[in-house]
Design a protein around this motif. Structure first.
Motif, PDB file in Angstrom:
ATOM      1  N   HIS C  80       0.818  -1.302   0.081  1.00  0.00           N
ATOM      2  CA  HIS C  80      -0.112  -0.056  -0.019  1.00  0.00           C
ATOM      3  C   HIS C  80       1.003   1.337  -0.076  1.00  0.00           C
ATOM      4  CE1 HIS C  80      -4.123  -1.450   0.259  1.00  0.00           C
ATOM      5  NE2 HIS C  80      -3.823  -2.227   0.754  1.00  0.00           N
ATOM      6  N   ALA C  84       0.696   3.677  -3.119  1.00  0.00           N
ATOM      7  CA  ALA C  84       0.207   5.046  -2.971  1.00  0.00           C
ATOM      8  C   ALA C  84       1.442   6.210  -3.803  1.00  0.00           C
ATOM      9  CB  ALA C  84      -0.189   5.591  -1.473  1.00  0.00           C
ATOM     10  N   ARG C  87       1.486   6.571  -7.187  1.00  0.00           N
ATOM     11  CA  ARG C  87       0.376   7.042  -7.825  1.00  0.00           C
ATOM     12  C   ARG C  87       0.411   8.627  -7.527  1.00  0.00           C
ATOM     13  NH1 ARG C  87      -5.965   7.292  -5.726  1.00  0.00           N
ATOM     14  NH2 ARG C  87      -6.835   8.592  -7.146  1.00  0.00           N
ATOM     15  N   HIS C 116      -5.227   2.411  -5.309  1.00  0.00           N
ATOM     16  CA  HIS C 116      -4.022   2.984  -5.692  1.00  0.00           C
ATOM     17  C   HIS C 116      -3.953   3.294  -7.077  1.00  0.00           C
ATOM     18  CE1 HIS C 116      -3.124   3.021  -1.611  1.00  0.00           C
ATOM     19  NE2 HIS C 116      -3.057   1.676  -1.479  1.00  0.00           N
TER      20      HIS C 116
END
Lengths: 263, 263, 263
Positions: C80, C84, C87, C116
């Motif tokens: 994660h 993130a 992105r 994401h």
């Protein structure tokens, strides 16, 4: 002091006679190939990293390799436990500071492990420059530092730590901070196979367990000659990775002495 | 009771017909080679170890392998969850007690896993001796116990646990505590390839899922014959590792029956 | 809109010219083979997963691959964090939802990572069907969903997420939710080598870093053609795995253009 190529051949023979048990705390990418390289050259590999058992295992091993290629917190703890134990027991240990300079975690971890006084530090130019406190422009885990800067960093690092330092690349350099020994063996196609630097660190540990005096240089010659022989007979990086294991297994002292390119 | 070599051939055919899904909780060193060996022989491999999913996965798998080669605490928890589930569901599972006797953590973990009653325990002499409560002088993960002591330990372990026990080496022995079946297939050069014992445990799980009665002996013959054929045509441990996968894939029942060295 | 095969050749040349650094958070089974495939094709691989360094590393990488093949909680956290960051930085990233549909943990993790906004999602039919909310009968990590259902799911998933979706199998299909591009390269024997889907995801990330427009289709052609050439000259899955690396290394744009089977 020049190291004669005959000394390298004796290290290979000593590995096969003593069959040292090499304790590896290494990265996930190379575990299989490293274990196979150690078996091929005549050593005995073990991959052991749990906090609850690393110290006990370092106690029965003949040498230790700590490779920070795929770090995570419990492994860092285990690395410190094992390195401290190796130092206490007077067992040789090798630090492979993979990717030092690429992230803060790697740089900090490699620096912290220096407190346990590795017998040998083996890395590429960027890693050695970063570890020596310089500013290596490490991109991923590959070397981008210049040769002269790398050698200066290696000498400074050796002088500051008391470790032997091997900075490897097209020409491998080994230094104790004062003298420098060089090995020009190897083949450029070896850069297309993942983890051969890690293999070199593991083979160095086997050499240290067998014959400390010329261990780092011997490992460079052993892998370099095996790589040259393999590259001459293969058609790409997949078959090269396989053939290096074959050549490590059938390498003999006479071939090593004849093909060593020392200076 | 003698097991005819034709029974071994039928196990191979059954694996290919049923394509069992083998759930592996195994060590980092061998994950790639084990997955490839299972695919090559005709089974379907999966490596699943998170506590949050192991039980669910054991529920859909046809057999389970627990290999303690690279231990850490969360994996030990997952091993217990999966083994308990396999027992509840009546699914066959194999314990590979890698390095038992080398460290306390390994010995304790292997002992603790016995409570879930493995269908099969497969190890080398030192591991089986250590697990049977003896004092194996395990050095790394290799076998150093004598053959007679190993077989006695295997029989005692089988009698005490109700598991089938396979103690493998130059000659592989399989016992239920009373009878002993032997397989003399294989090639000494296989000892230079890392993790073939782990491969044997995984193949045993595939055999158990396909044909429980003669599973352990069948796996010994399958890997042994593949290894012999591979060793005859390769020039070192690197190419041997590769060729064993090729031979597992093209092995047929007729070849197995002809080359099986059972007693 | 038809993609001409010449465009695929240009992607290969662009990888070699730019040598993108591909950040892999991937599974233990394929780390060595994935790193070798990226090196062979001309990219630069790194495997980095510690929570303390993944964001920093995503910042220096050219593309990211997240592969959920061997999950555990700290890795999910790292996935994660890295996704993130990719992105935020506008870096391309690939989600390989290995085994989605097989366990709740995998399905939940893959779903959660969609937040994401992966640039590309690459999976087999069952995984794509499961991720699209359907009920894939995933058995292990292999595809069992029908081709039509898989393509419908891929289009729905692409439309819902804004990601490109590649659903791969005997014929690979790439879709943006509206258009569909197909690649019929590859060889059935590639299904006997573990982790080639994971390799395809990693090669896709290299292509995305080099030439985003036709990246996913290019990766399918590159691996498919390398696999065809390799399969024609090898005798089993072990040597096929090795030869695919050799062929990735010597593949050229002309060969790709001539052998691409696009529609």
């Amino acid at each position: 002091m020049t190291i004669p190529s005959a000394a390298i051949g004796r290290v290979l023979d000593a590995i096969r006679a003593r069959r040292p048990l090499v304790h590896n705390i290494t990265n996930y990418v190379v575990m299989n190939t490293t274990a196979n390289a150690l078996l091929a050259v005549g050593a005995s590999p073990a991959m052991v990293h749990a906090e609850a058992e690393v110290e006990e295992f370092t106690g029965i091993a003949d040498a230790l390799v700590i490779n920070i290629g795929t770090l995570s917190p419990p492994w860092i703890t285990a690395m410190h436990l094992a390195a401290a134990k190796a130092r206490t027991f007077g067992k040789p240990w090798v630090l492979d500071p993979v990717g030092t300079g690429a992230t803060r975690l790697r740089t900090d971890t490699a620096f912290a492990l220096l407190e346990h006084r590795p017998t040998l530090i083996r890395g590429n130019g960027s890693e050695i420059v970063a570890l020596a406190g310089g500013i290596g422009a490490t991109r991923g885990v590959e070397s981008t530092a210049g040769e002269a800067a790398s050698l200066d960093a290696a000498k400074a690092l050796a002088a500051a730590t008391g470790s032997i330092v091997a900075v490897t690349g097209p020409v491998d350099r080994v230094t104790d901070g004062a003298e420098v020994w060089s090995c020009a063996n190897g083949d450029v196609r070896m850069t297309r196979v993942t983890g051969l630097g890690c293999t070199l660190s593991a083979l160095s540990a086997a050499c240290l367990a067998a014959e400390p005096a010329v261990a780092a240089l011997s490992a460079c010659v052993i892998l370099g000659v095996a790589g040259e022989l393999a590259a001459a007979a293969t058609e790409g990086p997949g078959s090269l990775q396989v053939a290096i294991l074959d050549r490590l297994a059938d390498l003999d002292a006479t071939t090593l002495e004849r093909q060593a390119r020392l200076s």
